[in-house]
Design a protein around this motif. Structure first.
Motif, mmCIF file in Angstrom:
data_model
loop_
_atom_site.group_PDB
_atom_site.id
_atom_site.type_symbol
_atom_site.label_atom_id
_atom_site.label_comp_id
_atom_site.label_asym_id
_atom_site.label_seq_id
_atom_site.Cartn_x
_atom_site.Cartn_y
_atom_site.Cartn_z
ATOM 1 N N TYR A 150 0.864 -1.185 0.000
ATOM 2 C CA TYR A 150 0.000 0.000 0.000
ATOM 3 C C TYR A 150 0.894 1.226 0.000
ATOM 4 N N LEU A 151 0.782 2.062 -1.022
ATOM 5 C CA LEU A 151 1.641 3.242 -1.104
ATOM 6 C C LEU A 151 0.922 4.360 -1.851
ATOM 7 N N ALA A 152 1.568 5.534 -1.873
ATOM 8 C CA ALA A 152 0.843 6.709 -2.363
ATOM 9 C C ALA A 152 1.527 7.391 -3.537
ATOM 10 N N ASP A 153 2.396 6.690 -4.222
ATOM 11 C CA ASP A 153 3.192 7.323 -5.262
ATOM 12 C C ASP A 153 3.141 6.423 -6.490
ATOM 13 N N ASP A 154 2.608 6.949 -7.606
ATOM 14 C CA ASP A 154 2.395 6.061 -8.753
ATOM 15 C C ASP A 154 3.703 5.586 -9.381
ATOM 16 N N GLU A 155 4.730 6.446 -9.359
ATOM 17 C CA GLU A 155 6.017 5.986 -9.911
ATOM 18 C C GLU A 155 6.612 4.878 -9.047
ATOM 19 N N LEU A 156 6.477 5.053 -7.750
ATOM 20 C CA LEU A 156 6.979 4.032 -6.833
ATOM 21 C C LEU A 156 6.181 2.737 -6.998
ATOM 22 N N ALA A 157 4.879 2.891 -7.215
ATOM 23 C CA ALA A 157 4.037 1.709 -7.422
ATOM 24 C C ALA A 157 4.516 0.932 -8.645
ATOM 25 N N ALA A 158 4.847 1.664 -9.719
ATOM 26 C CA ALA A 158 5.336 0.988 -10.928
ATOM 27 C C ALA A 158 6.660 0.289 -10.642
ATOM 28 N N ALA A 159 7.527 0.962 -9.866
ATOM 29 C CA ALA A 159 8.829 0.362 -9.541
ATOM 30 C C ALA A 159 8.640 -0.911 -8.724
ATOM 31 N N VAL A 160 7.724 -0.878 -7.753
ATOM 32 C CA VAL A 160 7.501 -2.066 -6.913
ATOM 33 C C VAL A 160 6.892 -3.191 -7.751
ATOM 34 N N ARG A 161 5.941 -2.839 -8.628
ATOM 35 C CA ARG A 161 5.339 -3.887 -9.475
ATOM 36 C C ARG A 161 6.410 -4.593 -10.299
ATOM 37 N N GLY A 162 7.430 -3.843 -10.685
ATOM 38 C CA GLY A 162 8.509 -4.440 -11.474
ATOM 39 C C GLY A 162 9.419 -5.348 -10.671
ATOM 40 N N ARG A 163 9.233 -5.396 -9.352
ATOM 41 C CA ARG A 163 10.110 -6.213 -8.490
ATOM 42 C C ARG A 163 9.393 -7.421 -7.906
ATOM 43 N N LEU A 164 8.212 -7.723 -8.392
ATOM 44 C CA LEU A 164 7.427 -8.766 -7.735
ATOM 45 C C LEU A 164 7.754 -10.175 -8.220
ATOM 46 N N GLY A 165 8.533 -10.281 -9.296
ATOM 47 C CA GLY A 165 8.872 -11.612 -9.809
ATOM 48 C C GLY A 165 9.797 -12.348 -8.845
ATOM 49 N N GLY A 166 9.663 -13.668 -8.782
ATOM 50 C CA GLY A 166 10.600 -14.479 -8.004
ATOM 51 C C GLY A 166 10.303 -14.555 -6.529
ATOM 52 N N LEU A 167 9.137 -14.039 -6.100
ATOM 53 C CA LEU A 167 8.810 -14.116 -4.673
ATOM 54 C C LEU A 167 8.369 -15.531 -4.311
ATOM 55 N N ASP A 168 8.779 -15.990 -3.142
ATOM 56 C CA ASP A 168 8.426 -17.330 -2.687
ATOM 57 C C ASP A 168 7.245 -17.227 -1.716
ATOM 58 N N GLY A 169 6.114 -16.753 -2.224
ATOM 59 C CA GLY A 169 4.940 -16.563 -1.371
ATOM 60 C C GLY A 169 3.871 -15.877 -2.192
ATOM 61 N N PRO A 170 2.767 -15.450 -1.549
ATOM 62 C CA PRO A 170 1.710 -14.781 -2.317
ATOM 63 C C PRO A 170 2.251 -13.517 -2.984
ATOM 64 N N PRO A 175 2.122 -9.957 -3.977
ATOM 65 C CA PRO A 175 1.289 -8.855 -3.480
ATOM 66 C C PRO A 175 0.626 -8.093 -4.615
ATOM 67 N N ASN A 176 -0.572 -7.596 -4.355
ATOM 68 C CA ASN A 176 -1.080 -6.586 -5.276
ATOM 69 C C ASN A 176 -0.752 -5.214 -4.695
ATOM 70 N N VAL A 177 -0.510 -4.274 -5.586
ATOM 71 C CA VAL A 177 -0.080 -2.939 -5.176
ATOM 72 C C VAL A 177 -1.303 -2.035 -5.220
ATOM 73 N N VAL A 178 -1.621 -1.436 -4.084
ATOM 74 C CA VAL A 178 -2.790 -0.558 -3.988
ATOM 75 C C VAL A 178 -2.304 0.869 -3.779
ATOM 76 N N LEU A 179 -2.796 1.754 -4.614
ATOM 77 C CA LEU A 179 -2.363 3.149 -4.584
ATOM 78 C C LEU A 179 -3.296 3.974 -3.702
ATOM 79 N N ALA A 180 -2.715 4.637 -2.707
ATOM 80 C CA ALA A 180 -3.485 5.521 -1.822
ATOM 81 C C ALA A 180 -3.494 6.924 -2.421
#
Ligand code: SF4
Length: 439
Positions: free
Chosen positions: A136-156, A158-163
């Motif tokens: 959960y974050l409030a910055d669309d550029e940061l949201a895009a950056a985090v979405r780009g880092r979600l590969g390779g996680l050993d768990g659920p 996350p979906n990124v929700v913009l505040a």
């Protein structure tokens, strides 16, 4: 270290590291890749079960870094217990909303240490057997950056929700409500998120710095964490130190460093000596000069009737405490969630009264009104914003060497000189658009 440039409406934060005793640092000059993270942080050691993880949190004294300083172990156990009792899978949320204008640490971590934060979120998800995770974050550029880092996680994944980037949107019940219903406003408590959170499920809402420290504790082990800090509070913390003029810094310090030492180290503690200091950002209130030697830490600062909060420290070097208090109250009056009448009216009334005092147009009743409101309004809103507004006023009376009374008695030379006006607040800091190489 490098300076992270700010957006046009905010100031740069410069990265600083305390010269000794921080151990393995949280700070990086460039955003880490998953390969960098895995090479240095041993994600291979696996995921502890809930009780093992909670015990580790107890051992390293891990408290929330978003503001309240609540022990993470207690939150983990509470969510686990509720989920077991209800027979449902809980939800885990990394809260990176960072609504505090004078804080940049969470946005820094999400941009420069995303895998550390995501590992902490995944560790919590495994321990709680959560099937849903949210960033959960409030910055669309940061949201895009985090979405780009979600590969390779050993768990659920996350979906990124913009505040929406409002001050109260990061409050934990506001985060839950935004994720569930799209409404970023706090709710009355109880229930708290561990009782009824996202989509009605028990939910762990943890600040992103808290999750970064959780991952460090698991991947490095408690002995490495204990090599920094004090016996009571092992480890390090990130602070955003924002003077009203001059350079704002994001600094990593071991717990136990004295606040006065830190301000001297950053060059904002002397010549001229600050007129006032506020700890805990807009939420913490003025700290009396006699306590500027307080060791930095949750328990040590609480013992000094101060707050570490989200780790934001405001230093007034050029301005007047009365004018600053007016600015902060005005900010609260604009940024409250507009759902509790007592908060809407109370913050505006206190802001207006302080505005009159600051402008030397005080009505005779204003000092008594301000004192009465600061004593009678706390605890009456759905969230703690109104309490914070009252604390600014009560500590302006009690902790600023009589600044308010002087303002009533005679014209204020500092206010007459004026200060550089910035949009909304002079204390806002932020991160720049990332360079090509940092995306
Ligand atoms: S206390 Fe103020 S900020 Fe908090 S929910 Fe009520 S109106 Fe909103």
């Amino acid at each position: 270290m490098k300076t992270i440039e700010a957006r046009p409406t905010t100031r740069a934060v410069r990265l600083r590291r305390w010269p000794a005793g921080t151990g393995d640092s949280l700070l990086r000059e460039r955003p880490e890749s998953l390969a960098d993270y895995r090479a240095s942080w041993r994600p291979d050691i696996g995921f502890p079960a809930l009780e093992q993880l909670a015990d580790l949190c107890d051992r390293v004294g891990l408290r929330g870094r978003g503001g309240a300083g609540f022990p993470l172990a207690t939150k983990l156990r509470a969510v686990g217990m509720r989920a077991r009792a209800a027979g449902v899978a809980p939800v885990v949320v990394a809260n990176g909303d960072e609504g505090e204008p004078a804080s940049a640490k969470d946005r820094y971590l999400l941009r420069y240490r995303p895998h550390l934060v995501l590992d902490g979120l995944t560790i919590a998800a495994h321990a709680l057997e959560a099937q849903r995770a949210v960033v959960y974050l409030a910055d669309d550029e940061l949201a895009a950056a985090v979405r780009g880092r979600l590969g390779g996680l050993d768990g659920p994944v996350p979906n990124v929700v913009l505040a929406p980037g409002r001050y109260v949107a990061g409050e934990e019940t506001a985060a839950v409500r935004m994720i569930s219903e799209g409404v970023p406003k706090p709710t009355a408590k109880p229930p708290r998120p561990h009782e009824r959170g996202v989509d009605g499920r028990p939910t762990l809402v943890a600040n992103v710095e808290t999750l970064a420290h959780l991952a460090r504790a698991v991947r490095l082990g408690p002995d490495v964490i204990a090599a920094a800090g004090t016996t009571d509070e092992p480890g390090v913390t990130l602070l955003t130190v924002v003077p009203d003029v001059g350079e704002a810094c994001l600094v990593e310090v071991p717990f136990g460093v004295r606040l006065s030492e830190l301000l001297r180290f950053l060059g904002v503690g002397t010549e001229p000596a600050p007129a006032a200091v506020l700890t805990g950002g807009f939420f913490g209130g003025f700290l009396p000069r006699s306590r500027w030697d307080v060791p930095i830490g949750h328990t040590s600062m609480r013992a000094a009737d101060a707050a570490l909060g989200c780790g934001s420290i405001l230093v007034i070097r050029d301005g007047c405490p009365v004018d600053v208090a007016h600015e902060l109250l005005d900010y609260f009056a604009e940024e409250n969630a507009r759902q509790c009448g007592v908060c809407i009216n109370g913050t505006r009334a206190m802001a207006d009264a302080l505005g009159r005092v600051a402008a030397h147009q005080a009505e005779v009743e204003d000092p008594d009104r301000l004192r009465r409101w600061s004593e009678t309004l706390p605890g009456r809103g759905d969230c703690a914003l109104l309490d914070a507004a009252c604390r600014i006023v009560s500590t302006l009376f009690a902790h600023t060497d009589g600044a308010l009374q002087r303002h009533l008695d005679q014209p204020c030379a500092t206010c007459a000189r004026g200060h550089e006006r910035r949009p909304r607040t002079r204390f806002a800091v932020g991160l720049a658009r990332p360079s090509e190489g940092e995306r």
